[in-house]
Design a protein around this motif. Structure first.
Motif, mmCIF file in Angstrom:
data_model
loop_
_atom_site.group_PDB
_atom_site.id
_atom_site.type_symbol
_atom_site.label_atom_id
_atom_site.label_comp_id
_atom_site.label_asym_id
_atom_site.label_seq_id
_atom_site.Cartn_x
_atom_site.Cartn_y
_atom_site.Cartn_z
ATOM 1 N N ASN A 21 -42.956 -6.563 56.303
ATOM 2 C CA ASN A 21 -43.785 -6.102 55.184
ATOM 3 C C ASN A 21 -43.218 -4.831 54.561
ATOM 4 O OD1 ASN A 21 -45.633 -8.196 55.437
ATOM 5 N ND2 ASN A 21 -46.945 -7.075 56.868
ATOM 6 N N TYR A 22 -42.784 -3.905 55.417
ATOM 7 C CA TYR A 22 -42.210 -2.663 54.898
ATOM 8 C C TYR A 22 -40.892 -2.925 54.169
ATOM 9 C CZ TYR A 22 -45.363 1.037 56.473
ATOM 10 O OH TYR A 22 -46.447 1.881 56.613
ATOM 11 N N ARG A 23 -40.122 -3.879 54.668
ATOM 12 C CA ARG A 23 -38.878 -4.223 53.985
ATOM 13 C C ARG A 23 -39.165 -4.699 52.573
ATOM 14 N NH1 ARG A 23 -35.376 -8.890 56.582
ATOM 15 N NH2 ARG A 23 -37.231 -10.071 55.984
ATOM 16 N N SER A 24 -40.194 -5.511 52.427
ATOM 17 C CA SER A 24 -40.571 -6.001 51.107
ATOM 18 C C SER A 24 -41.022 -4.848 50.204
ATOM 19 C CB SER A 24 -41.685 -7.039 51.250
ATOM 20 O OG SER A 24 -42.111 -7.487 49.990
ATOM 21 N N GLN A 25 -41.853 -3.958 50.757
ATOM 22 C CA GLN A 25 -42.333 -2.816 49.982
ATOM 23 C C GLN A 25 -41.182 -1.870 49.632
ATOM 24 O OE1 GLN A 25 -46.030 -0.909 51.540
ATOM 25 N NE2 GLN A 25 -46.114 -2.641 52.969
ATOM 26 N N PHE A 26 -40.296 -1.658 50.605
ATOM 27 C CA PHE A 26 -39.156 -0.766 50.393
ATOM 28 C C PHE A 26 -38.268 -1.298 49.269
ATOM 29 C CE2 PHE A 26 -34.700 0.372 51.492
ATOM 30 C CZ PHE A 26 -34.796 1.748 51.383
ATOM 31 N N SER A 27 -38.006 -2.594 49.291
ATOM 32 C CA SER A 27 -37.181 -3.208 48.248
ATOM 33 C C SER A 27 -37.824 -3.036 46.876
ATOM 34 C CB SER A 27 -36.972 -4.695 48.541
ATOM 35 O OG SER A 27 -36.262 -4.878 49.746
ATOM 36 N N LYS A 28 -39.132 -3.169 46.837
ATOM 37 C CA LYS A 28 -39.847 -3.020 45.567
ATOM 38 C C LYS A 28 -39.733 -1.596 45.036
ATOM 39 C CE LYS A 28 -44.367 -3.725 43.377
ATOM 40 N NZ LYS A 28 -45.782 -4.132 43.574
ATOM 41 N N VAL A 29 -39.933 -0.610 45.936
ATOM 42 C CA VAL A 29 -39.843 0.799 45.518
ATOM 43 C C VAL A 29 -38.442 1.113 45.018
ATOM 44 C CG1 VAL A 29 -39.947 3.197 46.285
ATOM 45 C CG2 VAL A 29 -41.681 1.563 47.059
ATOM 46 N N MET A 30 -37.424 0.635 45.758
ATOM 47 C CA MET A 30 -36.048 0.913 45.360
ATOM 48 C C MET A 30 -35.703 0.231 44.039
ATOM 49 S SD MET A 30 -35.076 3.061 47.536
ATOM 50 C CE MET A 30 -33.406 3.213 46.906
ATOM 51 N N SER A 31 -36.290 -0.941 43.825
ATOM 52 C CA SER A 31 -36.076 -1.629 42.552
ATOM 53 C C SER A 31 -36.661 -0.825 41.390
ATOM 54 C CB SER A 31 -36.704 -3.023 42.593
ATOM 55 O OG SER A 31 -36.058 -3.844 43.514
ATOM 56 N N GLU A 32 -37.827 -0.252 41.643
ATOM 57 C CA GLU A 32 -38.467 0.570 40.613
ATOM 58 C C GLU A 32 -37.621 1.794 40.256
ATOM 59 O OE1 GLU A 32 -41.091 -0.161 38.920
ATOM 60 O OE2 GLU A 32 -41.716 -1.934 40.048
ATOM 61 N N LEU A 33 -36.828 2.252 41.232
ATOM 62 C CA LEU A 33 -35.997 3.443 41.013
ATOM 63 C C LEU A 33 -34.635 3.107 40.410
ATOM 64 C CD1 LEU A 33 -36.771 5.327 44.347
ATOM 65 C CD2 LEU A 33 -37.352 6.130 42.048
ATOM 66 N N THR A 34 -34.340 1.825 40.301
ATOM 67 C CA THR A 34 -33.022 1.415 39.816
ATOM 68 C C THR A 34 -32.726 1.965 38.433
ATOM 69 O OG1 THR A 34 -33.015 -0.615 41.129
ATOM 70 C CG2 THR A 34 -31.579 -0.563 39.194
ATOM 71 N N LYS A 35 -33.683 1.837 37.540
ATOM 72 C CA LYS A 35 -33.468 2.297 36.163
ATOM 73 C C LYS A 35 -33.146 3.791 36.135
ATOM 74 C CE LYS A 35 -35.625 2.351 31.574
ATOM 75 N NZ LYS A 35 -36.794 1.909 30.767
ATOM 76 N N ASN A 36 -33.859 4.569 36.924
ATOM 77 C CA ASN A 36 -33.608 6.009 36.971
ATOM 78 C C ASN A 36 -32.215 6.309 37.515
ATOM 79 O OD1 ASN A 36 -36.241 6.327 36.094
ATOM 80 N ND2 ASN A 36 -37.066 6.695 38.140
ATOM 81 N N GLN A 37 -31.826 5.556 38.551
ATOM 82 C CA GLN A 37 -30.508 5.791 39.125
ATOM 83 C C GLN A 37 -29.398 5.408 38.158
ATOM 84 O OE1 GLN A 37 -29.927 5.246 43.488
ATOM 85 N NE2 GLN A 37 -31.766 3.973 43.355
ATOM 86 N N ILE A 38 -29.618 4.361 37.381
ATOM 87 C CA ILE A 38 -28.625 3.964 36.378
ATOM 88 C C ILE A 38 -28.487 5.053 35.321
ATOM 89 C CG2 ILE A 38 -28.082 2.307 34.547
ATOM 90 C CD1 ILE A 38 -27.670 1.240 37.367
ATOM 91 N N ILE A 39 -29.609 5.592 34.893
ATOM 92 C CA ILE A 39 -29.576 6.679 33.911
ATOM 93 C C ILE A 39 -28.805 7.872 34.465
ATOM 94 C CG2 ILE A 39 -31.010 8.387 32.688
ATOM 95 C CD1 ILE A 39 -33.188 6.211 32.483
ATOM 96 N N LEU A 40 -29.075 8.216 35.721
ATOM 97 C CA LEU A 40 -28.368 9.336 36.354
ATOM 98 C C LEU A 40 -26.871 9.067 36.457
ATOM 99 C CD1 LEU A 40 -30.462 10.659 39.398
ATOM 100 C CD2 LEU A 40 -29.846 11.867 37.316
ATOM 101 N N ASP A 41 -26.518 7.874 36.913
ATOM 102 C CA ASP A 41 -25.098 7.549 37.090
ATOM 103 C C ASP A 41 -24.372 7.535 35.752
ATOM 104 O OD1 ASP A 41 -25.500 7.369 39.776
ATOM 105 O OD2 ASP A 41 -25.454 5.181 39.881
ATOM 106 N N ARG A 42 -25.050 7.006 34.734
ATOM 107 C CA ARG A 42 -24.426 6.988 33.414
ATOM 108 C C ARG A 42 -24.242 8.406 32.884
ATOM 109 N NH1 ARG A 42 -24.176 2.558 30.350
ATOM 110 N NH2 ARG A 42 -26.005 1.600 31.278
ATOM 111 N N PHE A 43 -25.217 9.259 33.143
ATOM 112 C CA PHE A 43 -25.137 10.665 32.730
ATOM 113 C C PHE A 43 -23.980 11.355 33.445
ATOM 114 C CE2 PHE A 43 -26.505 14.983 34.211
ATOM 115 C CZ PHE A 43 -26.185 15.662 33.038
#
Length: 583
Positions: A80-102
């Motif tokens: 269950n935590y793996r599923s939740q963890f994957s969801k949280v990390m997915s939500e952060l993907t856009k932010n990480q892409i913005i940071l990496d592009r910056f």
């Protein structure tokens, strides 16, 4: 007993430390909004600090979840935590892409700041990777869909292969346990185990075939969208490796395949086979060095054998046994194989293995402890410099194996014992050279076929047999191949890590080349070796090798490494011919 302790990560999911980090992880999305991404030192440092804190928190939580599941794939809380963890990390993907592009587009000279200058290599990588990033929304969607796509298919493969069971002579076996019988001294046991193993795959082959097809299709789609010529092209960039290096490696391997086939045919003859070696005897032990080790004895053995090379390495081994950093014994629900997970954020590592007391199990421990030693070297870096690429990932592990085997061979004059040791060495080397070549061939052909069709189990079985014949040639009995190796090898089931096969060949031959240097120039070698390992996270493969004055783009380096195995094959033939003549 003989289970690892994960308390240094978290005592459990209900601990205050885990709850605090879980809350912190979910806070990162809000924290990101506080960043102002302007091209100046202050904003760059703030962005880097954000990435560091996210990396440490996510890796600590993710490691705890995955390590817990690796020894109990049916654990519901972790699932269950793996599923939740994957969801949280997915939500952060856009932010990480913005940071990496910056960070990949800045013009500010970061070398003027003492802290940022340590990340010069990382920033250069971000600039290269930025060329293959899609827009933030698309990358975020891909990440979210992965939870019900490739990641889910990969989890299905892990679950099926870790829970399938079979009965042999009234005893129930897991897949890991049945595969361990391939090393049994009794040929009847090995053949029964081989047949039982194939029957186990037959139970799960269809859903696993769907897993493999869909994972590879996702890789082809995302790789193309990001502008890579092929998944291999993407893997080489991830590997920090030039195509010329890979081509030189594969050219040398192809040239020496006949030598390894010579060894396999000789082994087949010695064991009484006339049509090449059947797969069930590929790991058959030979000679009289089939000693068994308890867990404690394996620790003493490794410490004593590593001590002459490096006190630091020997002390690390002792620490792993003393502090329960290893999960040793196979059991139901535990995944197969062995791995080492580096945990630099707590200055430790963990090793999972399916120890059966054989010399092979001890060599596996030596291999994984090499990964741990590598981890102990690179943890001195800053967080964004903790990751090494796939090819160099196998350097320290295979060097450890080489240390053990060469020490053993140099300290015995008994021919029967020499045979056992040389056979063990050649057996393992055949896996990282010949079998790895078959896996590389299989995955290459699989990606080509996936461009326009779905491959059912029978087609995958045929392709695997084709790959084995391409690599092993007449060294294997064509009537006793292993058509289900595509089910067995978990490395095929990752959308983020394709072609995790050639790195083993690279690591094995690179380590062999380094050992040759050690024999020729032992003075100061350990210090240079440690420096090379430290460079693996902040340099390309080619630049890392230069620390030992090695040119890995030159076929001659790989040929020199392979030549050392030809000598062992010659010795193997000589000893077995002598023993057969006295039968």
């Amino acid at each position: 007993m003989y289970k690892w302790q994960l308390d240094d990560l978290y005592v459990g999911y209900e601990s205050e430390e885990f709850k605090s980090d879980w809350a912190k992880l979910k806070q990162f999305e809000k924290d990101f909004k506080q960043l102002t991404l302007e091209d100046n030192l202050e904003d760059i440092k703030a962005a880097v600090k954000f990435k560091e804190e996210l990396l440490i928190t996510a890796r600590r939580i993710g490691s705890f979840i995955s390590l817990t599941l690796s020894t109990n794939t049916t654990d519901e809380t972790s699932t269950n935590y793996r599923s939740q963890f994957s969801k949280v990390m997915s939500e952060l993907t856009k932010n990480q892409i913005i940071l990496d592009r910056f960070l990949g587009s800045i013009t500010t000279d970061i070398t003027q700041d003492s802290e940022l200058s340590d990340y010069t290599f990382a920033f250069n990588e971000l600039k290269e990777e930025a060329q293959h990033l899609l827009d933030e929304d698309t990358e975020a969607v891909i990440s979210k869909l992965d939870n019900s796509g490739a990641s889910a298919w990969s989890n299905l493969h892990t679950y099926l292969t870790s829970t399938v069971e079979t009965d042999v002579d009234g005893k129930t076996y897991t897949l890991s346990e049945i595969r361990n019988l391939a090393y049994d001294a009794d040929q009847d046991v090995r053949k029964k185990a081989y047949e039982a193993e194939l029957a186990m795959y037959d139970k799960i082959k269809d859903p696993v075939a769907f897993s493999l097809n869909n994972i590879k299709q996702q890789v082809l789609t995302t790789s193309s969208l990001r502008g890579y010529e092929s998944p291999l092209d993407e893997t080489l960039q991830q590997s920090r490796m030039d195509r010329k290096t890979l081509d030189s490696l594969m050219t040398a391997i192809q040239e020496y395949l006949p030598e390894f086939r010579r060894y396999l045919k000789q082994k087949a003859t010695y064991l009484g086979h006339k049509n090449g070696l059947p797969f069930y005897d590929l790991f058959a032990p030979m000679g009289e060095a089939n000693q068994q080790f308890s867990v404690e004895e394996s620790g003493e053995y490794l410490v004593n054998h590593f001590r002459p090379f490096s006190d630091k390495l020997a002390d690390l081994v002792q620490e792993f046994y003393d502090k329960n950093y290893v999960d040793f014994i196979p059991r139901k629900g535990k995944r197969g194989g062995a791995f080492c997970s580096n945990l630099p954020f707590i200055g430790q590592s963990r090793i999972m293995t399916n120890f059966d007391g054989s010399l092979s199990s001890v060599i596996t421990m030596a291999h994984e402890l090499g990964h741990a030693y590598h981890g102990s070297i690179i943890q001195a870096h800053k967080p964004l410099n903790w990751s090494y690429s796939m090819p160099v990932a196998e350097t320290a592990s295979t060097f450890n194996e080489t240390l053990i085997m060469n020490d053993l061979l140099n300290n015995t004059d008994d021919e029967v014992e020499q045979l056992a040791l040389i056979e063990s060495l050649l057996q393992d080397t055949t896996q990282i050279i010949v079998d790895i070549y078959s896996r590389y061939y299989f995955e290459t052909k699989l990606f080509e076929a996936k461009e326009d069709k779905f491959l059912f189990s029978q087609q995958l079985e045929d392709l695997m047999k084709e790959a084995q014949l391409e690599a092993y040639g007449d060294g294997l009995d064509p009537d006793y191949l292993h058509p289900y190796m595509w089910v067995n090898k978990g490395h095929y089931y990752s959308a983020g890590l394709s072609f995790y096969n050639f790195p083993y060949a690279f690591g094995g031959l690179f380590a062999r080349g380094l050992y040759t240097i050690y024999e020729e120039q032992p003075e100061g070698f350990v210090e240079r070796y440690d420096e090379l390992l430290k460079l693996t996270t902040v340099s390309s493969v080619e630049e890392t090798a230069k620390a030992m004055d090695v040119d890995v783009t030159d076929v001659a380096f790989w040929q020199k490494s392979l030549d050392t195995f030809v000598n062992y094959i010659d010795q193997f033939e000589e000893i077995t011919n002598k023993l057969m003549a006295t039968k």
